[in-house]
Design a protein around this motif. Structure first.
Motif, short mmCIF file in Angstrom:
data_model
loop_
_atom_site.label_atom_id
_atom_site.label_comp_id
_atom_site.label_asym_id
_atom_site.label_seq_id
_atom_site.Cartn_x
_atom_site.Cartn_y
_atom_site.Cartn_z
N PRO A 1 -16.91 -49.01 -7.64
CA PRO A 1 -18.27 -49.32 -8.11
C PRO A 1 -18.59 -50.81 -8.01
O PRO A 1 -19.74 -51.17 -7.76
N MET B 1 -21.62 -52.72 -6.11
CA MET B 1 -22.44 -53.76 -6.73
C MET B 1 -22.51 -54.99 -5.83
O MET B 1 -23.58 -55.56 -5.61
N PRO C 1 -22.49 -61.52 -11.76
CA PRO C 1 -21.55 -60.39 -11.74
C PRO C 1 -20.52 -60.50 -10.62
O PRO C 1 -19.37 -60.09 -10.80
N ALA D 1 -18.89 -58.14 -15.40
CA ALA D 1 -19.20 -57.12 -14.38
C ALA D 1 -18.86 -55.69 -14.83
O ALA D 1 -18.93 -54.76 -14.04
N GLN D 2 -18.51 -55.50 -16.10
CA GLN D 2 -18.22 -54.14 -16.60
C GLN D 2 -19.44 -53.23 -16.50
O GLN D 2 -19.31 -52.02 -16.37
N PHE E 1 -21.25 -52.64 -14.21
CA PHE E 1 -21.40 -51.97 -12.92
C PHE E 1 -20.22 -51.09 -12.55
O PHE E 1 -20.07 -50.68 -11.40
N LYS E 2 -19.33 -50.83 -13.52
CA LYS E 2 -18.18 -49.99 -13.23
C LYS E 2 -17.88 -49.09 -14.44
O LYS E 2 -18.46 -49.27 -15.51
#
Lengths: 445, 263
Positions: A416, A420, B67, B195-196, B198-199
């Motif tokens: 992911p 991004m 990010p 950036a958490q 987006f995952k």
């Protein structure tokens, strides 16, 4: 004390300090395995940090119980060290209470040492109870199994034994001082608010036997201190020395400011320079120099402050107990990051020692062999661990450098995140929206 | 299209030979995320009401690179940074305001070394300055007797030591500010930083945002106030998870101020 005693003591001192300084040299050598980073700016702020945080314990008291107890032990340690000077002089020259000429001041000193020694005993007992009976959560994480758990207890036992010996030594000394008509070279000096209660223990023993006991207590106490000092190198207790340089060299910038990699800046500038020759050959590498990595996969890629951080860590676990990832059951523990870094540094150091000053690759790295990507990716970069550390260690900076390696050297980001990043590259936003639509919100209801 | 938001772009300003007082950096969330767009508009309404000459970059704005940098992609971060710096310096931007603590932190702390030196402020600080200078006044009546708790965004609080501006604004609303057990320097993350957002989270026993929502619910607020679009999303999801949507609203400080003014 006979002449022989004094020579023996001098030899013990030399061996104790010799071994200690030899290990200190190793620590400095290992810290210098790290890459350079400039932490010499703003000396006034740095001295202030050291005075407030290391000397003044300002961050320790954030947790009041541990903070107050720690201050007692810390003050005890510093102040009772003054008495060590006298103990060493007496040992070397066979004198008895060499500073006794100070008179009333001497009595006040010895009295306060005794009270502190007693308070240290109380504090250390409470610490032991917190670790072994109450079993506070932050002492029970998986990384605290085995040596780290024993290490913490050994330190407490050392302190208990040393303080007890100190008080016993004073008590037997007091007993001999009070022999009617005087005994041997024992002069009346000092005040003994605590050991006066232990002194009756020696009633009924012969004066010669009590004198032998005094000498035994004295020897055990001083040798115990030397052993403890040499134990530091193997223990988390190193912080009593390293907390000072560690707070001095700690990051002064805002916590949110991550460093910009200079090597990347050079490359990006080349890419964006319209006059750059796209076919230019890369500059020839310097003879014998390895090309620099992006980010860190092993301790040699970290900077020396990060390595100093690892040696300074006292494994108190405040970072881990405040970490949002750890509190929600993820594998990440900032304390483990620091412990792993130190363990790997020790391993590399031993490798260098075994191979005549050269590191022979051992097919291991800090990444994967010690710290897994799963731990690294769980971090929210929230800075709670950095804020919480009583000596300004930054586990976050190590996590970030290792993420950089995973992404820039290995392209090993979670899927992911790759998506991004592709979005940012293509549309200038982490989601799949067109940059041309950036102002559409203005006309939407 | 009922409302008439006045949102000049830097390009339009330049064409008229004008320089705005402040450049409003909207950010990706504020531009594209449906929830965050409401925050953007609330902030613009206030700017319009206070007659602040501001401008946005519009289609010339691009992700600050935050990010990417937190995920470890320094290359992508610096490419984004240098492109943005070129645009900003081209317009001779001096002062930047943003409603996103991540953009705020990156612009303020990480751009200067790469050639982008600006005065960067968070929208709560800017709103406070508008009130302090009398360019904006609020009637707090609407929030009288309401309990509001403020969730400190990590990148505003711990990362940059901005704790008081958002709280000062809440206190101006005649509302009761209640502090969670972990706040300010000890605040707990919402779970989105680094950036958490987006995952997926790594295996664990709970989501960070749920834990933080529990912190908030403990003080029984009517409103959880935030100053960050990501925190807003995380806390909103947390409230949904706890099925408390009917009792507790999650709102940005800018929305509170705009509502107080009936904007």
């Amino acid at each position: 004390m006979s002449y022989l005693d004094n020579i023996l003591f001098a030899i013990v001192l030399i061996i104790g300090f010799g071994y200690f300084f030899n290990n200190i040299k190793k620590i400095i050598r290992n810290i210098n395995l790290g890459i350079d980073v400039d932490r010499k700016d703003n000396p006034s702020s740095r001295w202030k940090n050291m005075a407030m945080i290391a000397l003044g314990q300002s961050k320790m008291v954030k947790r009041p119980i541990a903070g107050a107890l720690h201050i007692v032990v810390y003050l005890g340690f510093i102040i009772i060290n003054i008495e060590l000077v006298e103990i060493i002089i007496d040992g070397l020259f066979g004198t008895h209470r060499i500073f006794a000429f100070l008179g009333t001041a001497y009595n006040v000193l010895i009295g306060s040492f005794e009270i502190l020694a007693f308070l240290v005993l109380v504090a250390v007992t409470v610490f032991w109870i917190r670790r072994n009976i109450v079993r506070l959560k932050r002492f029970m994480n998986p990384e605290m199994k085995g040596f780290p758990k024993s290490d913490a207890n050994y330190i407490l036992y050392f302190e208990m034994v040393l303080m007890t010996l100190f008080l016993l030594m004073n008590a037997s000394d007091l007993h001999l001082q009070n022999v009617p008509g005087g005994f041997s070279h024992f002069i009346q000096a000092g005040s003994f608010p605590i050991s006066q209660f232990i002194e009756p223990l020696f009633n009924g023993m012969s004066n010669e036997f009590v004198m032998l006991l005094t000498e035994i207590f004295w020897w055990l106490h001083i040798v115990g201190i030397l052993v403890f000092m040499n134990y530091l190198y193997f223990s988390k207790h190193l912080h009593i020395l390293l907390a000072f340089p560690n707070t001095y060299f700690a990051n002064l910038k805002p916590l949110g400011q991550f460093d910009n990699l200079e090597a990347v800046t050079t490359e990006v500038k080349m890419m964006m320079d319209p006059n750059a020759d796209p076919f230019a050959a890369a500059p020839a590498p310097v003879e014998g120099e390895l090309p620099a990595k992006f980010g860190a996969s092993d301790i040699q890629d970290l900077n020396w402050v990060q390595l100093l951080n690892a040696y300074t860590c006292t494994e108190c676990g405040r970072c881990t107990s405040s970490c949002p990832a750890n509190q929600t059951g993820k594998k990440l523990s900032p304390r483990k990051i620091m412990m792993d870094t130190r363990d790997r540094m020790e391993e590399v150091g031993k490798n260098i020692d075994a191979n005549k000053g050269v590191f022979i690759p051992d097919n291991k790295t800090l990444l994967n062999d010690y710290i897994t990507p799963e731990e690294l990716w769980a971090c929210t970069s929230c800075n709670a661990c950095v804020e919480e550390c009583p000596v300004n260690i930054s586990p976050l900076s190590i996590i970030m450098d290792m993420r950089r390696y995973l992404v820039m050297e290995q392209s090993a980001a979670p899927m992911p995140l790759n998506a991004m990043m592709t979005n940012i590259e293509n549309n200038g936003a982490p989601w799949q929206f067109n940059q041309q639509d950036r102002l559409n919100w203005k006309n939407e209801d | 299209m009922s409302e008439n938001l006045i949102v000049p772009t830097m390009a339009e300003m330049l064409a008229q030979g004008k320089q705005p007082e402040v450049l409003f950096w909207v950010g990706c969330a504020g531009s594209f995320d449906d929830r965050a767009k409401k925050i953007t508009k609330a902030f613009v309404r206030i700017l319009n009401r206070a007659n602040v000459p501001f401008a946005v970059l519009g289609t010339e704005e691009s992700c600050t690179g935050d990010p990417a940098k937190r995920a470890g992609n320094e290359f992508l971060f610096q490419m984004q940074a240098m492109m943005n710096i070129e645009v900003l310096n081209g317009y001779e931007a001096k002062k930047i305001v943003t409603a996103c603590p991540h953009c705020f932190n990156t612009l303020k702390n990480e751009y200067p070394e790469l050639g982008g030196k600006y005065e960067v402020i968070h929208h709560t600080e800017f709103l406070k300055s508008l009130l302090d200078t009398g360019r904006l006044t609020i009637e707090g009546g609407q929030f009288k007797g309401k309990k509001i708790t403020f969730h400190d965004p990590c990148y505003l609080g711990r990362a940059n030591n901005v704790y008081e501006a958002p709280r000062d604004l809440i206190s101006k609303l005649d509302a009761e500010l209640v502090e969670m057990k972990r706040s300010k320097v000890n605040g707990l993350c919402c779970g989105a930083g680094g950036a958490q957002m987006f995952k997926d989270a790594e295996p664990g026993n709970k989501e960070v945002n749920v834990l933080r929502t529990e912190d908030a619910l403990e003080v029984q607020p009517n409103i959880i106030a935030t100053g960050c679009p990501f925190c807003n999303t995380m806390m909103t999801d947390g409230i949904k998870n706890k099925e408390k949507e009917a009792d507790v609203k999650v709102m940005d400080i800018a929305e509170l101020i705009a509502n107080a003014q009936d904007l």
